[in-house]
Motif scaffolding. Structure first.
Motif, PDB file in Angstrom:
ATOM      1  N   ARG A 150       0.820  -1.202   0.000  1.00  0.00           N
ATOM      2  CA  ARG A 150       0.000   0.000   0.000  1.00  0.00           C
ATOM      3  C   ARG A 150       0.863   1.264   0.000  1.00  0.00           C
ATOM      4  NH1 ARG A 150      -4.847   2.336   1.493  1.00  0.00           N
ATOM      5  NH2 ARG A 150      -4.261   3.933   2.991  1.00  0.00           N
ATOM      6  N   ARG A 151       1.819   1.268   0.934  1.00  0.00           N
ATOM      7  CA  ARG A 151       2.719   2.415   1.044  1.00  0.00           C
ATOM      8  C   ARG A 151       3.500   2.609  -0.255  1.00  0.00           C
ATOM      9  NH1 ARG A 151       3.338   7.119   2.037  1.00  0.00           N
ATOM     10  NH2 ARG A 151       5.366   7.913   2.637  1.00  0.00           N
ATOM     11  N   ALA A 152       3.979   1.509  -0.813  1.00  0.00           N
ATOM     12  CA  ALA A 152       4.784   1.597  -2.035  1.00  0.00           C
ATOM     13  C   ALA A 152       3.951   2.149  -3.179  1.00  0.00           C
ATOM     14  CB  ALA A 152       5.335   0.226  -2.408  1.00  0.00           C
ATOM     15  N   ARG A 153       2.701   1.677  -3.292  1.00  0.00           N
ATOM     16  CA  ARG A 153       1.854   2.149  -4.392  1.00  0.00           C
ATOM     17  C   ARG A 153       1.577   3.635  -4.250  1.00  0.00           C
ATOM     18  NH1 ARG A 153      -2.186  -2.470  -4.821  1.00  0.00           N
ATOM     19  NH2 ARG A 153      -1.230  -3.876  -6.330  1.00  0.00           N
ATOM     20  N   ILE A 154       1.311   4.063  -3.012  1.00  0.00           N
ATOM     21  CA  ILE A 154       1.036   5.488  -2.800  1.00  0.00           C
ATOM     22  C   ILE A 154       2.257   6.308  -3.197  1.00  0.00           C
ATOM     23  CG2 ILE A 154       0.659   7.238  -1.017  1.00  0.00           C
ATOM     24  CD1 ILE A 154      -1.194   5.251   0.367  1.00  0.00           C
ATOM     25  N   LEU A 155       3.431   5.832  -2.782  1.00  0.00           N
ATOM     26  CA  LEU A 155       4.649   6.565  -3.122  1.00  0.00           C
ATOM     27  C   LEU A 155       4.877   6.574  -4.628  1.00  0.00           C
ATOM     28  CD1 LEU A 155       7.108   5.310  -0.383  1.00  0.00           C
ATOM     29  CD2 LEU A 155       6.582   7.692  -0.858  1.00  0.00           C
ATOM     30  N   ARG A 219      16.931  13.602  -7.048  1.00  0.00           N
ATOM     31  CA  ARG A 219      17.446  12.882  -5.880  1.00  0.00           C
ATOM     32  C   ARG A 219      16.389  12.831  -4.804  1.00  0.00           C
ATOM     33  NH1 ARG A 219      23.758  14.552  -6.139  1.00  0.00           N
ATOM     34  NH2 ARG A 219      23.954  13.722  -8.250  1.00  0.00           N
ATOM     35  N   TYR A 220      16.122  11.619  -4.360  1.00  0.00           N
ATOM     36  CA  TYR A 220      15.119  11.429  -3.322  1.00  0.00           C
ATOM     37  C   TYR A 220      15.819  11.093  -2.018  1.00  0.00           C
ATOM     38  CZ  TYR A 220      11.806  11.391  -7.196  1.00  0.00           C
ATOM     39  OH  TYR A 220      11.065  11.727  -8.294  1.00  0.00           O
ATOM     40  N   GLY A 221      15.320  10.099  -1.321  1.00  0.00           N
ATOM     41  CA  GLY A 221      15.950   9.683  -0.078  1.00  0.00           C
ATOM     42  C   GLY A 221      15.539  10.562   1.082  1.00  0.00           C
ATOM     43  N   THR A 226      12.942  15.762   0.385  1.00  0.00           N
ATOM     44  CA  THR A 226      12.142  14.541   0.234  1.00  0.00           C
ATOM     45  C   THR A 226      12.389  13.627   1.431  1.00  0.00           C
ATOM     46  OG1 THR A 226      13.914  13.540  -1.040  1.00  0.00           O
ATOM     47  CG2 THR A 226      12.072  14.467  -2.287  1.00  0.00           C
ATOM     48  N   PRO A 227      11.715  13.880   2.526  1.00  0.00           N
ATOM     49  CA  PRO A 227      11.977  13.070   3.716  1.00  0.00           C
ATOM     50  C   PRO A 227      11.357  11.674   3.609  1.00  0.00           C
ATOM     51  CG  PRO A 227      10.304  14.709   4.181  1.00  0.00           C
ATOM     52  CD  PRO A 227      10.679  14.873   2.741  1.00  0.00           C
ATOM     53  N   LEU A 228      11.951  10.832   2.750  1.00  0.00           N
ATOM     54  CA  LEU A 228      11.480   9.455   2.643  1.00  0.00           C
ATOM     55  C   LEU A 228      12.235   8.624   3.676  1.00  0.00           C
ATOM     56  CD1 LEU A 228      11.354   8.872  -1.221  1.00  0.00           C
ATOM     57  CD2 LEU A 228       9.557   9.634   0.292  1.00  0.00           C
ATOM     58  N   SER A 229      11.492   7.881   4.493  1.00  0.00           N
ATOM     59  CA  SER A 229      12.145   7.104   5.544  1.00  0.00           C
ATOM     60  C   SER A 229      12.748   5.833   4.955  1.00  0.00           C
ATOM     61  CB  SER A 229      11.129   6.724   6.609  1.00  0.00           C
ATOM     62  OG  SER A 229      10.241   5.779   6.080  1.00  0.00           O
ATOM     63  N   GLU A 230      13.565   5.184   5.746  1.00  0.00           N
ATOM     64  CA  GLU A 230      14.157   3.898   5.353  1.00  0.00           C
ATOM     65  C   GLU A 230      13.046   2.916   4.963  1.00  0.00           C
ATOM     66  OE1 GLU A 230      17.534   3.244   5.589  1.00  0.00           O
ATOM     67  OE2 GLU A 230      17.562   1.073   5.322  1.00  0.00           O
ATOM     68  N   GLN A 231      11.958   2.935   5.736  1.00  0.00           N
ATOM     69  CA  GLN A 231      10.834   2.033   5.446  1.00  0.00           C
ATOM     70  C   GLN A 231      10.232   2.336   4.072  1.00  0.00           C
ATOM     71  OE1 GLN A 231      10.384  -0.566   7.292  1.00  0.00           O
ATOM     72  NE2 GLN A 231      12.029   0.301   8.528  1.00  0.00           N
ATOM     73  N   ASP A 232      10.130   3.626   3.747  1.00  0.00           N
ATOM     74  CA  ASP A 232       9.599   4.029   2.445  1.00  0.00           C
ATOM     75  C   ASP A 232      10.470   3.473   1.312  1.00  0.00           C
ATOM     76  OD1 ASP A 232       7.570   5.448   3.617  1.00  0.00           O
ATOM     77  OD2 ASP A 232       8.567   7.395   3.466  1.00  0.00           O
ATOM     78  N   LEU A 233      11.789   3.610   1.482  1.00  0.00           N
ATOM     79  CA  LEU A 233      12.701   3.164   0.428  1.00  0.00           C
ATOM     80  C   LEU A 233      12.634   1.650   0.275  1.00  0.00           C
ATOM     81  CD1 LEU A 233      15.810   5.424   1.187  1.00  0.00           C
ATOM     82  CD2 LEU A 233      13.848   5.876  -0.273  1.00  0.00           C
ATOM     83  N   ILE A 234      12.540   0.950   1.417  1.00  0.00           N
ATOM     84  CA  ILE A 234      12.439  -0.511   1.366  1.00  0.00           C
ATOM     85  C   ILE A 234      11.140  -0.911   0.672  1.00  0.00           C
ATOM     86  CG2 ILE A 234      12.129  -2.573   2.809  1.00  0.00           C
ATOM     87  CD1 ILE A 234      14.193  -1.349   4.736  1.00  0.00           C
ATOM     88  N   ALA A 235      10.049  -0.186   0.987  1.00  0.00           N
ATOM     89  CA  ALA A 235       8.766  -0.502   0.360  1.00  0.00           C
ATOM     90  C   ALA A 235       8.856  -0.305  -1.154  1.00  0.00           C
ATOM     91  CB  ALA A 235       7.667   0.383   0.950  1.00  0.00           C
TER      92      ALA A 235
END
Lengths: 244, 155
Positions: A150-155, A219-221, A226-235
Motif C-alpha cells: 500500500r505504502r509503495a503504491r502510494i509513493l 534525488r530522493y531519499g 524529500t523526507p522518505l524514511s528507510e521504510q519508504d525506500l524498502i517498500a
C-alpha cells in the motif's frame, strides 16, 4: 598471464604442468571463465563505452553528453544473477529514448555469442561495490505484506510519481485492461523484478551521488526536500522487485 | 624532467579541455539555468519549455505545464515557483508529477531557474491572475486583503 599465476598459486602445480592443468580446468572453473570474460570485455571494445572502476566522478551537465554508456563498476551489486548473461546475448533496449538524447527510440547495443556472453557476464557480476549494504530488503518475493504494498503504491503512483519517467506495466487499471503507463527518459521498470537487486534500488535512492552522479533523475531519499524514511525506500524497492 | 612533465601537463590540458584536468583548482563554473533546464527539466517540459517533453504522455493525469504560456504562468509568484521546484508540485497544491529538485540542484541553481522560467513565459507575477485561477479552482487565496499577524511577530 595473471590467470596462470593465479592457478599456480591455487594448485601449487609445477610450471610445466600448468598448461595442461589450464586446459583441464578450462571449461569448469568459474575463475577461468571470469578471467576470459575480462579479456573478451576489452577485446570487444566494451571498455570504450563502459567504465569498470568506481566510484564514478561527477561531470558537469554540459559535459555529460560525452559519456558513451552507463558505468558498470557496481554491476554485480546492481543486477540479479543470470540477467546479464541473457541480456548480453540478446540485448534489448530498456529505455524509451536513445542514449544521451531526448529522442524517442531505442539504443542498439552490440550482442555477444551466447558462450562469450556467459563469460563476460561472469566477469561483470564480479564487479561489486563492497560498501553497498545488502540484506536490507526482506526476501518477501512477490508476496509483500499489505501495508508495505500500500505504502509503495502510494509513493510510486501518487506522492512521488516515479512512473512519470519510468514505464511500468499495470495489470488492474481504470482502463479495465493491463496497460503500459509512464514516461520514457528513465529505464523502464516493466521487468525490473528480473533485472535489479532490491538492495541496489534502496542504495540508489539513498545515495544517488554514489550510484548515479551524472543522471537525470531527481534525488530522493531522506534529504531536506524529500523526507522518505528507510521504510519508504524498502517498500519502493520491494514493490519494484515484484514488477515482471 | 620537470620541464618535460610541465609541458606534458600543459599539452594534456589543452587537448582534454578544462573539464578533464585531473587536479583542477577551484570549483568548476556553475552551469547556467538554461544548461540545467536542458538536462533535467527538458524530460517533461521539452527543450522550449512548452510542456512537450518526451515524458508528456496521454496517460499522465496532469500534463507538464506549458511554461511559455504567459497568461497562465503569471499566477505564480517567484516564491511559488521556488517552492514548486524545490519540493515538487505537491507542496504547492499542484500535481506531484512535477518532481522535487531541491536535493539535486543548489539554491542558486533554482533561483536562476526561476529567472529562466520568467524569461520563457515573458511574464511577471500578477496577483490578480493568481486570484482568478484560485477562484476557478474553487479556492480563495488565504485572506489576501487582511494583515498577516505573523508578519508582525517575525520582524
Amino acid at each position: 598471464m595473471s590467470l596462470f599465476r593465479l592457478l599456480l598459486s591455487r594448485t601449487g602445480a609445477a610450471p610445466l604442468g600448468g598448461t595442461a592443468l589450464l586446459a583441464l580446468l578450462g571449461a569448469s572453473s568459474p575463475a577461468w571463465s571470469t578471467e576470459r570474460g575480462r579479456d573478451i570485455f576489452f577485446a570487444r571494445g566494451c571498455a570504450q563505452c563502459h567504465t569498470i572502476q568506481g566510484p564514478e566522478a561527477k561531470v558537469p551537465v554540459t559535459e555529460r553528453h560525452k559519456l558513451k554508456g552507463p558505468t558498470l563498476w557496481y554491476a554485480g551489486s546492481k543486477f540479479r544473477p543470470g540477467y546479464l548473461g541473457r541480456w548480453l546475448a540478446k540485448p534489448q533496449a530498456f529505455r524509451g529514448v536513445r542514449w544521451g538524447t531526448m529522442d524517442k527510440g531505442e539504443t542498439s547495443h552490440p550482442a555477444l555469442p551466447p558462450a562469450e556472453a556467459k563469460e563476460v557476464a561472469s566477469f561483470i557480476e564480479g564487479l561489486k561495490d563492497p560498501e553497498m549494504p545488502t540484506g536490507v530488503v526482506p526476501g518477501w518475493g512477490d508476496k509483500l505484506p499489505r501495508q508495505v504494498l500500500r505504502r509503495a503504491r502510494i509513493l510510486f503512483q501518487k506522492e512521488q510519481p516515479c512512473y512519470a519517467c519510468h514505464m511500468v506495466h499495470i495489470r488492474k487499471t481504470v482502463y479495465r485492461q493491463a496497460v503500459e503507463v509512464g514516461g520514457f527518459t528513465g529505464p523502464h521498470l516493466i521487468d525490473a523484478g528480473l533485472r535489479l537487486r532490491p538492495d541496489f534500488v534502496v542504495a540508489l535512492l539513498k545515495s544517488p551521488e554514489r550510484y548515479s552522479p551524472n543522471g537525470r533523475m531527481p534525488r530522493y531519499g531522506n534529504q531536506a526536500f524529500t523526507p522518505l524514511s528507510e521504510q519508504d525506500l524498502i517498500a519502493l524497492a520491494a514493490y519494484i522487485a515484484t514488477l515482471k | 624532467m620537470k620541464i618535460f612533465g610541465l609541458s606534458l601537463l600543459a599539452a594534456s590540458a589543452i587537448l582534454l579541455g578544462p573539464m578533464s584536468r585531473p587536479g583542477a583548482q577551484g570549483p568548476p563554473a556553475r552551469p547556467t539555468a538554461e544548461q540545467n533546464f536542458l538536462w533535467y527539466c527538458i524530460q517533461c517540459h521539452g527543450p522550449r519549455g512548452d510542456g512537450k517533453g518526451v515524458n508528456n504522455t496521454a496517460k499522465l493525469p496532469v500534463s507538464p505545464r506549458n511554461l511559455t504560456d504567459g497568461r497562465d504562468m503569471a499566477q505564480f509568484s517567484d516564491e511559488d515557483m521556488t517552492r514548486t521546484i524545490n519540493r515538487g508540485g505537491g507542496a504547492s497544491d499542484l500535481s506531484p508529477i512535477m518532481p522535487p529538485w531541491g536535493n539535486t540542484l543548489s539554491a542558486e541553481d533554482i533561483r536562476d531557474l526561476v529567472a529562466h522560467v520568467r524569461k520563457l513565459c515573458q511574464c511577471q507575477f500578477d496577483p490578480k491572475a493568481k486570484e482568478r485561477f484560485l477562484r476557478e479552482q474553487g479556492k480563495m487565496p488565504a485572506q489576501s486583503q487582511a494583515l498577516d499577524p505573523m508578519k508582525e511577530t517575525s520582524r
